[in-house]
Design an enzyme around this catalytic site. Sequence first.
Site, PDB file in Angstrom:
ATOM      1  CB  ALA A 157      -0.965  -0.002   1.179  1.00 59.41           C
ATOM      2  CE  LYS A 158       5.288   4.398  -3.559  1.00 54.08           C
ATOM      3  NZ  LYS A 158       6.583   3.717  -3.479  1.00 54.08           N
TER       4      LYS A 158
END
Length: 316
Positions: free
Chosen positions: A154-155
């Site tokens: 998900a950064k």
Amino acid sequence: MTDNVVFWNGAFLPDSQARLPLLTHALHYGTGVFEGIRAYHDEGTGEVLLFRPLDHFRRMLHNVTLLNIRVPHPPEDLTDIAADLIRRNGFRADVYVRPIAYKSSARIGVTLPAEDSFAMIAVPLGDYLDTRKGLHCGVSSWRRLQDNAIPSRAKICGAYVNSALAAQEARDRGFDEAILLNEAGHVAEGSAMNLFLARDGRLITPDVASGILEGVTRDTVMTLACETMGVHTVERVVERSELYVADEVFLCGTAAQIAPVTRVDGKTVGTGKPGPITLELQEQYGRAVRRRLPRYAAWTEPVYGTDADDAKRGAA
Ligand SMILES: Cc1ncc(COP(=O)(O)O)c(C=O)c1O
């Protein structure tokens, strides 16, 4: 000092005027999601081409839901904002675009408050890693975050403490870059890049359940390898010792591009030189990002619009 134009909560303004309250939630708790997108300058045409912006923004809009963050723009508008940002800064160079959506409440407390902000910054950026020489990598003593702790796909801003610890440890030990194993002891990825190995003419890369970011470059590599080189990729669990017996290893990512690895933990990979599959992929990737492969023209989005029609024709 340069005072680049940035985009912040719906307006373009000079960077010096974008000020965050010191209690900003994301600063304390890492509650943001960001992206990294490259735009490539074509010296021939003078055009600057965003590479796969829609794929990056789609990933971002999926991932922000994990933190209950709302971004008030669809991917197409975000792509227009990125292009506008580059134009407003007058960049005619390779550029890195950094969108970030974050929790902006200025109250103490670790739940996910309702207030969200969105910013986009663009900076000129050359090579992040040396893509010509072979990198010397070390397997990190830090493990990649588990999906049940902070999802790697998900950064998420806070997750990059894990990357920073590994990247710094690698530099401190004299390596160029870290390779992180997941909690099961299997290969995950680099600090900010995915990893591939080549063995017997095939590519192998950790599968999406190995604690990796589902990289746009990873997808680009698999597509180009298959469609332009006839090289198939197997996505599966990768054991640490496979790194030592591979014919070739490389890292890939938006910032890193395609970076050959020639030593892992002091052991020579293959011949000790960047291998033929890696070199051919670098070549194809370089062509794709500068829209020299008509089949993939739809991956690029012209910023100045000089050859927008060519892109549409290429995509047809
Ligand atoms: C942890 C991590 N893995 C892989 C990548 C490569 O992803 P992409 O190719 O989408 O840039 C990145 C870079 O964004 C990253 O931060």
